[in-house]
Design a protein around this motif. Structure first.
Motif, short mmCIF file in Angstrom:
data_model
loop_
_atom_site.label_atom_id
_atom_site.label_comp_id
_atom_site.label_asym_id
_atom_site.label_seq_id
_atom_site.Cartn_x
_atom_site.Cartn_y
_atom_site.Cartn_z
N ASP A 108 0.84 -1.47 0.03
CA ASP A 108 0.03 -0.04 0.12
C ASP A 108 0.92 1.28 0.11
O ASP A 108 1.56 1.52 0.88
N ALA A 116 1.08 5.45 -1.89
CA ALA A 116 0.54 6.77 -2.23
C ALA A 116 1.43 7.72 -2.60
O ALA A 116 2.72 7.90 -2.51
N LYS A 119 -2.41 5.72 -4.43
CA LYS A 119 -3.66 6.79 -3.96
C LYS A 119 -3.23 8.18 -4.66
O LYS A 119 -2.03 8.60 -4.83
N ASP A 137 -5.20 -1.66 -7.21
CA ASP A 137 -6.00 -0.81 -6.75
C ASP A 137 -5.51 0.80 -7.03
O ASP A 137 -4.53 1.13 -6.58
N LEU A 175 -6.77 4.56 -5.34
CA LEU A 175 -7.75 5.12 -4.38
C LEU A 175 -7.59 6.45 -4.66
O LEU A 175 -6.45 7.28 -4.78
N HIS A 195 -7.07 9.75 -2.32
CA HIS A 195 -6.60 10.15 -1.04
C HIS A 195 -7.51 11.39 -0.13
O HIS A 195 -7.68 11.39 0.90
N SER A 248 -9.92 6.07 0.12
CA SER A 248 -9.53 6.09 1.37
C SER A 248 -10.11 7.10 2.26
O SER A 248 -10.01 8.54 1.96
N TYR A 271 -11.50 8.80 6.31
CA TYR A 271 -11.15 8.82 7.67
C TYR A 271 -12.29 8.14 8.69
O TYR A 271 -11.98 7.72 9.77
N GLN A 290 -10.79 1.77 1.69
CA GLN A 290 -9.88 1.83 2.81
C GLN A 290 -10.17 2.74 3.84
O GLN A 290 -10.55 3.90 3.72
N ALA A 291 -10.13 2.31 5.32
CA ALA A 291 -10.85 3.00 6.29
C ALA A 291 -9.92 2.79 7.59
O ALA A 291 -9.46 1.73 7.59
N HIS A 346 -10.24 -2.39 3.02
CA HIS A 346 -8.75 -2.44 3.55
C HIS A 346 -8.84 -1.69 4.75
O HIS A 346 -9.43 -0.37 4.62
N ARG A 397 -6.84 0.31 7.72
CA ARG A 397 -5.22 0.83 8.18
C ARG A 397 -5.57 1.37 9.66
O ARG A 397 -6.68 1.16 10.32
#
Length: 294
Positions: A51, A53, A76, A109, A111, A113, A145, A147, A165-166, A192, A194
């Motif tokens: 992963d 970015a 990302k 993937d 994503l 950001h 991704s 918050y 992604q969270a 996913h 994180r």
């Protein structure tokens, strides 16, 4: 349980490869010779996803120094600049640059950001631009991704995503308590997770926790008391809490060295009793690192 059989749920986060990252990280970014060793160990233990970015310093460039053929790579896009005249062209250029740095012809993937931009005036253009990359075969899956579930609930009303992604951890259980995990999984979305260690806060000895977290000292004390009662290390508790959720596809972990990675691999399959409900918070001052005063 076999460590080798179950480590596939782990994904290796690479923010530390490109910049100093994390509350407990006393070192600077991971040296390049260590990056090579980490990739070898990850591959040997069936960790197949990386992963990264564009925002992670030179992480993509560092990864591009090595053969990534055995890995699925997630990257990302940063926020689209406010003065961007051609969003589709910008998204294509950013993605092509990522592929060039990573020395690969496709991302598993891609994503966003800063997905809040999808809810703005250019949201449709941004979404169609990343969707086009998928249609052209430059990326396999697209997503965001976020918050937390509040941000996500608005996004999934308007857009379809392949992957989300969270953050989720023992203190931050919003993805679970709101029912968002089950809702996403029912819709066929890949999940996913994180912030398994809340940027290292959940792994730190009480005496080393920064003074900023004093308002949450009672919760942190209860957490450490519970760990002692259960004879669990913080690492075992944090990983097994997430690993027990069948709705979670990947748990992204960042490390600074081989020892940390091997400790994580050894701890992932720790059996665990139910974690008490009182060991959680919805206070963003605690659970959202972007709010922390450094």
């Amino acid at each position: 349980m076999s460590i080798l059989a179950h480590s596939h749920k782990l994904a290796l986060g690479t923010a530390q490869f490109g910049l100093k990252y994390g509350l407990a990280n006393a070192a600077n970014k991971v040296p390049r010779d260590m990056v090579e060793q980490l990739l070898k160990v990850a591959s040997a233990f069936n960790i197949t996803m990386l992963d990264t970015a564009i925002a992670y310093g030179d992480s993509e460039q560092v990864l591009g120094l090595y053969n990534l053929a055995k890995f699925e790579v997630v990257s990302k896009l940063p926020a689209v600049p406010s003065n961007c005249l051609n969003i589709e062209e910008w998204v294509l250029e950013q993605t092509m640059s990522s592929l060039k740095r990573l020395k690969t012809d496709k991302l598993n993937d891609l994503l966003l950001h800063r997905p809040a931009q999808l809810l703005g005036t250019n949201g449709e253009k941004i979404y169609k631009s990343i969707l086009k990359l998928k249609e052209q075969g430059m990326v396999d899956q697209i997503g965001v991704s976020v918050y937390g579930p509040d941000e996500l609930s608005e996004l999934i009303k308007r857009f379809d995503f392949d992957v989300i992604q969270a953050p989720m951890n023992i203190f931050d259980r919003r993805m679970e308590s709101t029912g968002m995990l089950k809702q996403l999984k029912k819709a066929g979305v890949v999940i996913h997770i994180r912030s398994a260690f809340l940027q290292g806060l959940l792994l730190m000895p009480s005496e080393k926790i920064p003074v900023y977290f004093a308002p949450w000292a009672p919760l942190i004390k209860q957490y450490h008391q519970w760990l002692n009662q259960q004879s669990l290390s913080p690492l075992q508790a944090c990983l097994s809490y997430l690993n027990q959720h069948n709705d979670i596809d990947k748990i992204i972990v960042g490390v600074d060295n081989i020892w940390q990675l091997k400790q994580i691999i050894a701890a992932i399959d720790t059996p665990i009793t139910d974690i008490p409900d009182f060991l959680q918070s919805v206070d963003e001052g605690l659970i959202n690192p972007s709010r922390w005063q450094r």
